[in-house]
Design a protein around this motif. Sequence first.
Motif, PDB file in Angstrom:
ATOM      1  N   GLN A 150       0.778  -1.046  -0.118  1.00 14.39           N
ATOM      2  CA  GLN A 150      -0.068  -0.055   0.034  1.00 14.39           C
ATOM      3  C   GLN A 150       0.843   1.254  -0.169  1.00 14.39           C
ATOM      4  O   GLN A 150       0.382   2.338   0.015  1.00 14.39           O
ATOM      5  N   ARG A 151       2.061   1.123   0.026  1.00 20.60           N
ATOM      6  CA  ARG A 151       2.993   2.268  -0.128  1.00 20.60           C
ATOM      7  C   ARG A 151       2.985   2.947  -1.497  1.00 20.60           C
ATOM      8  O   ARG A 151       3.028   3.970  -1.620  1.00 20.60           O
ATOM      9  N   VAL A 152       2.640   2.105  -2.374  1.00 23.42           N
ATOM     10  CA  VAL A 152       2.296   2.363  -3.778  1.00 23.42           C
ATOM     11  C   VAL A 152       1.069   3.237  -3.854  1.00 23.42           C
ATOM     12  O   VAL A 152       1.304   4.360  -4.347  1.00 23.42           O
ATOM     13  N   SER A 153       0.094   3.087  -3.210  1.00 18.15           N
ATOM     14  CA  SER A 153      -1.048   3.792  -2.989  1.00 18.15           C
ATOM     15  C   SER A 153      -0.968   5.221  -2.555  1.00 18.15           C
ATOM     16  O   SER A 153      -1.342   6.085  -2.825  1.00 18.15           O
ATOM     17  N   ALA A 154       0.060   5.258  -1.345  1.00 13.67           N
ATOM     18  CA  ALA A 154       0.557   6.343  -0.825  1.00 13.67           C
ATOM     19  C   ALA A 154       1.187   7.294  -1.547  1.00 13.67           C
ATOM     20  O   ALA A 154       1.074   8.578  -1.731  1.00 13.67           O
ATOM     21  N   ARG A 155       2.024   6.719  -2.621  1.00 13.15           N
ATOM     22  CA  ARG A 155       2.620   7.544  -3.546  1.00 13.15           C
ATOM     23  C   ARG A 155       1.737   8.153  -4.353  1.00 13.15           C
ATOM     24  O   ARG A 155       1.925   9.269  -4.780  1.00 13.15           O
ATOM     25  N   LEU A 159       2.671  11.223  -1.187  1.00 12.54           N
ATOM     26  CA  LEU A 159       3.389  10.728  -0.017  1.00 12.54           C
ATOM     27  C   LEU A 159       4.600  10.027  -0.662  1.00 12.54           C
ATOM     28  O   LEU A 159       4.817   9.592  -1.491  1.00 12.54           O
ATOM     29  N   ASP A 160       5.678  10.078   0.178  1.00 16.76           N
ATOM     30  CA  ASP A 160       7.049   9.654   0.066  1.00 16.76           C
ATOM     31  C   ASP A 160       6.764   8.144   0.532  1.00 16.76           C
ATOM     32  O   ASP A 160       6.669   8.160   1.617  1.00 16.76           O
ATOM     33  N   PRO A 161       6.938   7.350  -0.391  1.00 21.33           N
ATOM     34  CA  PRO A 161       6.618   5.786   0.044  1.00 21.33           C
ATOM     35  C   PRO A 161       7.616   5.318   1.256  1.00 21.33           C
ATOM     36  O   PRO A 161       7.110   4.612   2.155  1.00 21.33           O
ATOM     37  N   ASP A 162       8.700   6.103   1.302  1.00 19.53           N
ATOM     38  CA  ASP A 162       9.783   5.728   2.259  1.00 19.53           C
ATOM     39  C   ASP A 162       9.242   6.201   3.964  1.00 19.53           C
ATOM     40  O   ASP A 162       9.678   5.763   4.840  1.00 19.53           O
ATOM     41  N   ALA A 163       8.349   7.193   3.880  1.00 25.36           N
ATOM     42  CA  ALA A 163       8.027   7.606   4.986  1.00 25.36           C
ATOM     43  C   ALA A 163       6.556   7.349   5.481  1.00 25.36           C
ATOM     44  O   ALA A 163       5.916   7.533   6.551  1.00 25.36           O
ATOM     45  N   VAL A 164       6.221   6.050   4.970  1.00 22.06           N
ATOM     46  CA  VAL A 164       4.913   5.426   5.268  1.00 22.06           C
ATOM     47  C   VAL A 164       5.087   4.193   5.840  1.00 22.06           C
ATOM     48  O   VAL A 164       5.754   3.229   5.353  1.00 22.06           O
ATOM     49  N   PRO A 165       4.517   3.842   6.946  1.00 23.03           N
ATOM     50  CA  PRO A 165       4.575   2.388   7.464  1.00 23.03           C
ATOM     51  C   PRO A 165       4.272   1.448   6.544  1.00 23.03           C
ATOM     52  O   PRO A 165       3.291   1.347   5.973  1.00 23.03           O
ATOM     53  N   GLY A 166       5.338   0.525   6.729  1.00 18.75           N
ATOM     54  CA  GLY A 166       5.071  -0.611   5.751  1.00 18.75           C
ATOM     55  C   GLY A 166       4.630  -1.932   6.364  1.00 18.75           C
ATOM     56  O   GLY A 166       5.043  -3.104   5.840  1.00 18.75           O
ATOM     57  N   ASP A 167       4.667  -1.876   7.739  1.00 18.64           N
ATOM     58  CA  ASP A 167       4.442  -3.334   8.475  1.00 18.64           C
ATOM     59  C   ASP A 167       3.535  -2.795   9.643  1.00 18.64           C
ATOM     60  O   ASP A 167       3.351  -1.762   9.997  1.00 18.64           O
ATOM     61  N   ARG A 168       2.976  -3.947  10.307  1.00 18.94           N
ATOM     62  CA  ARG A 168       2.242  -3.737  11.602  1.00 18.94           C
ATOM     63  C   ARG A 168       2.927  -3.073  12.542  1.00 18.94           C
ATOM     64  O   ARG A 168       2.388  -2.007  13.266  1.00 18.94           O
TER      65      ARG A 168
END
Length: 305
Positions: A150-155, A159-168
């Motif tokens: 879902q970091r792709v959706s955030a992009r 949003l910067d995908p690296d700044a988005v939580p990528g796990d629980r």
Amino acid sequence: MAGDPGLFGPRSVTWQMHGDPMMWIAGVRALYLQALHPRAVAGVIQNSAAFQSNKRGRRDAWGRLMRTANFVGTLTYGTTEAAERAGATVRRIHCRLSAADPATGERYRIDEPDLLLWVHCAEVDSYLHVLRRSGFPLTGAQADAYLDEQRVSARLVGLDPDAVPGDRAALAAYFAAVRPELALTPGARQVDAFLRRPPTPAPLVPARALVWHQVAQLAYGALPAHAHELYGRPAPPPAVVTRRLCATGRILRAIPPALRWRLPPQHILRAVDRLGPGTRPAPYKLRRSAAILDGHKDMQGELRD
């Protein structure tokens, strides 16, 4: 697959999850949660006709829900070009909008990264929480994979995908950090009132009382305890909410997918037509992939031994 699989593709967790009918209840939970961020909800209230008391507002209320569903469906099941185009449209709209801070009067853009991040995290958390709690088969590793996807959706929303939580773990840490900022503002009360009794044409008022009331109650009950405290309304005990979510999930999943997928906006049907019948989203595919992964782990363990 002969066609473009899009941003996620049929082998992704996102592809299987977003075809589940409990996504509608998860989406309502997300709205309840998102409304507790004062600046985020002010941006919605001040820029949406859905909260006007005239006919245009009543029409936009349901239109807003369908536009959100259409956006998620396009990102999940549309072609790469369609998904990128949808993201560009959202970014273009958001960059023109601003709101006044309800506490200070300061004007701010509604596409500020911290606001976009809150909306994104409340959304993906709601999808994961409701589906897993209602019996959708998802391992912990698959839940983490979903958040990473879902970091792709955030992009796409800016949003910067690296700044988005990528796990629980990262998502839980984010919610712990932002929780002191949450509050029940007049804007949140408006969203709560809207979700409990959305504007409805007179002929559909009985259906609202019969169906929508149950949906809103279930979504509200699935919120975390601190959200119930902020809204000031009690919810059934967690065990009761879980039983109701599971029962609702069984009922909705018993409806043949071919029938469910014919409802607008029909993204799944178009994706299957494009990619072939073997790409239909289905929960059993997640069970199978988990079993295959476990088999690989067992084999690797035996080889090490």
